[in-house]
Design a protein around this motif. Structure first.
Motif, PDB file in Angstrom:
ATOM      1  N   HIS A  13      -7.666 -12.388  17.236  1.00 53.26           N
ATOM      2  CA  HIS A  13      -7.287 -11.146  16.554  1.00 53.26           C
ATOM      3  C   HIS A  13      -8.441 -10.158  16.655  1.00 53.26           C
ATOM      4  O   HIS A  13      -9.593 -10.503  16.466  1.00 53.26           O
ATOM      5  N   LEU A  14      -8.128  -8.920  16.980  1.00 64.20           N
ATOM      6  CA  LEU A  14      -9.150  -7.891  17.123  1.00 64.20           C
ATOM      7  C   LEU A  14      -9.680  -7.482  15.753  1.00 64.20           C
ATOM      8  O   LEU A  14      -8.918  -7.309  14.804  1.00 64.20           O
ATOM      9  N   ALA A  15     -10.986  -7.293  15.663  1.00 60.95           N
ATOM     10  CA  ALA A  15     -11.609  -6.888  14.404  1.00 60.95           C
ATOM     11  C   ALA A  15     -11.121  -5.499  14.006  1.00 60.95           C
ATOM     12  O   ALA A  15     -11.064  -4.581  14.813  1.00 60.95           O
ATOM     13  N   GLY A  16     -10.737  -5.339  12.766  1.00 62.13           N
ATOM     14  CA  GLY A  16     -10.298  -4.040  12.267  1.00 62.13           C
ATOM     15  C   GLY A  16      -8.833  -3.739  12.486  1.00 62.13           C
ATOM     16  O   GLY A  16      -8.321  -2.770  11.944  1.00 62.13           O
ATOM     17  N   ALA A  17      -8.146  -4.525  13.273  1.00 63.86           N
ATOM     18  CA  ALA A  17      -6.717  -4.298  13.523  1.00 63.86           C
ATOM     19  C   ALA A  17      -5.901  -4.919  12.386  1.00 63.86           C
ATOM     20  O   ALA A  17      -6.315  -5.895  11.778  1.00 63.86           O
ATOM     21  N   PRO A  18      -4.737  -4.355  12.079  1.00 61.94           N
ATOM     22  CA  PRO A  18      -3.906  -4.927  11.010  1.00 61.94           C
ATOM     23  C   PRO A  18      -3.352  -6.291  11.401  1.00 61.94           C
ATOM     24  O   PRO A  18      -3.165  -6.578  12.576  1.00 61.94           O
ATOM     25  N   GLN A  19      -3.084  -7.111  10.406  1.00 59.68           N
ATOM     26  CA  GLN A  19      -2.500  -8.425  10.650  1.00 59.68           C
ATOM     27  C   GLN A  19      -1.070  -8.262  11.161  1.00 59.68           C
ATOM     28  O   GLN A  19      -0.338  -7.392  10.664  1.00 59.68           O
ATOM     29  N   PRO A  20      -0.657  -9.068  12.142  1.00 60.44           N
ATOM     30  CA  PRO A  20       0.724  -8.979  12.629  1.00 60.44           C
ATOM     31  C   PRO A  20       1.726  -9.230  11.507  1.00 60.44           C
ATOM     32  O   PRO A  20       1.555 -10.144  10.703  1.00 60.44           O
TER      33      PRO A  20
END
Length: 51
Positions: A13-20
């Motif tokens: 998971h990319l840092a700072g991206a919202p959770q799916p």
């Protein structure tokens, strides 16, 4: 042939991206889930079965 990456492993998971699957607070819409939607899977199986 051996692969460096496991075929079933999900990408990190990319840092700072919202959770799916979480909800966007501005629009109220859900972010896309990790993986395919059930309708997409069913459609693909139907197409493959028609051959």
């Amino acid at each position: 042939m051996a692969s460096c990456r496991s075929e079933s492993a999900a990408p990190p998971h990319l840092a700072g991206a919202p959770q799916p699957g979480s909800v966007n607070p501005r629009t109220g819409k859900r972010y896309l889930k990790a993986g395919y939607a059930p309708a997409t899977i069913n459609h693909a199986l139907t197409v493959v079965a028609s051959f």
